[in-house]
Design a protein around this motif. Sequence first.
Motif, PDB file in Angstrom:
ATOM      1  N   LYS A 100      37.576 -23.016  19.910  1.00  0.00           N
ATOM      2  CA  LYS A 100      37.746 -22.127  18.552  1.00  0.00           C
ATOM      3  C   LYS A 100      38.838 -22.265  17.596  1.00  0.00           C
ATOM      4  O   LYS A 100      38.530 -22.488  16.458  1.00  0.00           O
ATOM      5  CB  LYS A 100      37.746 -20.655  19.168  1.00  0.00           C
ATOM      6  CG  LYS A 100      37.498 -19.713  17.989  1.00  0.00           C
ATOM      7  CD  LYS A 100      37.572 -18.404  18.565  1.00  0.00           C
ATOM      8  CE  LYS A 100      37.829 -16.965  17.585  1.00  0.00           C
ATOM      9  NZ  LYS A 100      36.661 -16.880  17.046  1.00  0.00           N
ATOM     10  N   TYR A 101      39.996 -22.694  18.183  1.00  0.00           N
ATOM     11  CA  TYR A 101      41.138 -22.489  17.273  1.00  0.00           C
ATOM     12  C   TYR A 101      41.618 -23.824  16.787  1.00  0.00           C
ATOM     13  O   TYR A 101      42.547 -24.206  15.899  1.00  0.00           O
ATOM     14  CB  TYR A 101      42.314 -21.750  17.817  1.00  0.00           C
ATOM     15  CG  TYR A 101      41.931 -20.294  17.577  1.00  0.00           C
ATOM     16  CD1 TYR A 101      41.834 -19.719  16.172  1.00  0.00           C
ATOM     17  CD2 TYR A 101      41.696 -19.379  18.529  1.00  0.00           C
ATOM     18  CE1 TYR A 101      41.464 -18.325  16.119  1.00  0.00           C
ATOM     19  CE2 TYR A 101      41.256 -18.188  18.478  1.00  0.00           C
ATOM     20  CZ  TYR A 101      41.214 -17.315  17.325  1.00  0.00           C
ATOM     21  OH  TYR A 101      40.994 -16.407  16.944  1.00  0.00           O
ATOM     22  N   LYS A 129      37.848 -21.916  25.902  1.00  0.00           N
ATOM     23  CA  LYS A 129      36.770 -21.546  24.678  1.00  0.00           C
ATOM     24  C   LYS A 129      38.160 -21.241  23.592  1.00  0.00           C
ATOM     25  O   LYS A 129      37.726 -21.496  22.393  1.00  0.00           O
ATOM     26  CB  LYS A 129      36.207 -20.061  24.947  1.00  0.00           C
ATOM     27  CG  LYS A 129      35.104 -20.238  25.918  1.00  0.00           C
ATOM     28  CD  LYS A 129      34.104 -19.067  26.079  1.00  0.00           C
ATOM     29  CE  LYS A 129      34.899 -17.710  26.506  1.00  0.00           C
ATOM     30  NZ  LYS A 129      34.117 -16.631  26.654  1.00  0.00           N
ATOM     31  N   THR A 130      39.271 -20.782  23.983  1.00  0.00           N
ATOM     32  CA  THR A 130      40.222 -20.509  22.931  1.00  0.00           C
ATOM     33  C   THR A 130      40.603 -21.985  22.212  1.00  0.00           C
ATOM     34  O   THR A 130      40.804 -21.943  20.982  1.00  0.00           O
ATOM     35  CB  THR A 130      41.427 -20.153  23.636  1.00  0.00           C
ATOM     36  OG1 THR A 130      41.275 -18.963  24.073  1.00  0.00           O
ATOM     37  CG2 THR A 130      42.599 -19.818  22.492  1.00  0.00           C
TER      38      THR A 130
END
Lengths: 385, 385
Positions: free
Chosen positions: B224-225, B220-221
């Motif tokens: 997202k980034y 997820k990180t």
Amino acid sequence: MNNFKFHARTDIRFGRDQIINLPGLLTAYGKNVLLVYGGGSIKKLGLYGQIIDLLKGFSIVELPGVEPNPRITSVREGVRLCKQHKIDVVLAVGGGSCIDAAKVIAGGAFYDGDPWDLVVDPSKIDEVLPIVTVLTLAATGSEMNGNAVISNMETKEKFGTGSPNFIPMASILDPTYLFTLPKTQTAAGTADIMSHVYEQYFQKDDEAYLSDCLCESILKTCIKYCPVALENPKDYEARSNLMWASTLALNGLVCAGKGGAWTCHPIEHELSAFYDITHGVGLAIVTPSWMRYILREKTLHKFCNYARNVWDFEGEDSMELATKGIDATENFFKECGIPMTLKEVAIEDKSIHDMAVATTNHNDMESCYVGLSTEDIETILKNCL
Amino acid sequence: MNNFKFHARTDIRFGRDQIINLPGLLTAYGKNVLLVYGGGSIKKLGLYGQIIDLLKGFSIVELPGVEPNPRITSVREGVRLCKQHKIDVVLAVGGGSCIDAAKVIAGGAFYDGDPWDLVVDPSKIDEVLPIVTVLTLAATGSEMNGNAVISNMETKEKFGTGSPNFIPMASILDPTYLFTLPKTQTAAGTADIMSHVYEQYFQKDDEAYLSDCLCESILKTCIKYCPVALENPKDYEARSNLMWASTLALNGLVCAGKGGAWTCHPIEHELSAFYDITHGVGLAIVTPSWMRYILREKTLHKFCNYARNVWDFEGEDSMELATKGIDATENFFKECGIPMTLKEVAIEDKSIHDMAVATTNHNDMESCYVGLSTEDIETILKNCL
């Protein structure tokens, strides 16, 4: 993300029968071992006998009887034994209290004064004997961090101390040692793990997305597996997930890049000091009341994330969603069999003011996620009656 | 949960300006430093000058020019310098390739034969010089693990090796060093991180709920980034989350309690060997095709978890839900600007059979999450054309 240091150097051996690695792990440090343990539980588990058998080539000095809230008197005795027997390595077998005592003993071995100095002033901790642990309880995370909490019954003080040098060199984590835990300890231990995560999840410096996801992972794991362990104490998956969750909850991982003071622990500390209740139970009681009290515009976003990512709730109305998450937290602890009011643990209205005063006297509660005054804490506690 | 050992001993200093800790971190090991680095990027960053300034009290011997796929010739030269100058500590400044070279150099310093032996046979790795790293790329996780990949151009071989003694003693991770990375490296690096996680998430021994949640956190990180970093290369939150994700993706954390062989890495290894394409790009191309090929009754549950927990998809129809997750994976890489077909990276149909044969020749592909034959791999690759 704030700058951070992460140094969880402990060599973890996790799983069934990992105890066979004990001689190898100790050999690196020497032959003279101080064996620190608590009551009779490690004898009931058969672990004591197994360790004595495994360590036949070592010279073992024993320090039994370390208290559930470890006392400085036990630490002093441990230090004396270290100096007398030229101990090379301190082996703690038990839960967090046992490991905490071992840490201050290991530091005291190199300190000339009273080891209580190391509790009052962590900057006095210098060289430390190597520490190896065998964990029998999932709660404090002491097996992979540098923290220790020690009580002094003469001065009626209980302080946390710590040093990177206190971090154990190796820890053996065998989930089967949890199979015989009473339900109350399983539940309170889980509440302790979850509270460690809450303290780090809800913080002022709050921009570390990955760390927050890791927090949510540990919370979901506790929520999934505590009921399973309560229903079937010998469920290996449940016990292993809870055990590893307790370690990761407080080894520096989930607060990486975040910062701010803790809230519920300082409050609970006073409940335990005034009434000697179980730490995890006090935390479970205080947590939902604290969450409700600090729920406001500024914190709403975070509580919505909590409700969504940890509890899988959905909803358009943010306040409703956030409240659902807090209610679920309270219900969860209740369903785990934890008494969820102060009355149930015999804490009375009349002491609440004094406990709130003590909390703000002993801690900087203004630096918490939402800064709290004595009156705030009083209200939070009254709402727990 | 399978039994596991977790020992990520590296002292991590994470954040802006952490480089000032370098002299303190090195002092513990001695004054004679071998400085290992690659091309000119650390000079462009100003990092080279800063390090030379900081280490005025040290005696520095330099090994510049370590290749992107580090070669045994550079390692041999590093070993020679260690022995000649009685090096105390190896300092790697760069990305994974630089750190990988430093590891085998540090092991070679105590080895009498050709250091290539340590690559071919990890059991020959014994004592190792302490290694300290300064990371300038988020991808391989080498800064906190014991792995190294080294190429031998004479024998046309490229092997992975490793030892717990290879784990760096300390690593400095300053996300601002990533600000100047080209978009292609940011995207390929993220694909590498995600692939490390996929390899550990989709495994045969698949009962470790907490570890799976941690996998999902890292995925997820990245999702997202990575787009944020591509859009605004100097976004500190994006860079810091990606940097820390890369470290945690391959330090033993997310595979704790799980087990099984990797799939896409061995396949990509042959793409790179035959066509010298960027590792992360090859992984991104192979991954969705592999996912589609192994989606079946037995794996459906896991792919539904992936779609739900990583991509936030919902749906009643499991096959539809799982497919949505796989499609999203492919679209994500595409939107990050990664070429997503073999044709785009000039890999031709005619080599596919040979690359599939090489994959099964060099690896036990039957132990993967879903065991694969040469024909299976051929089909997976054909579907990438």
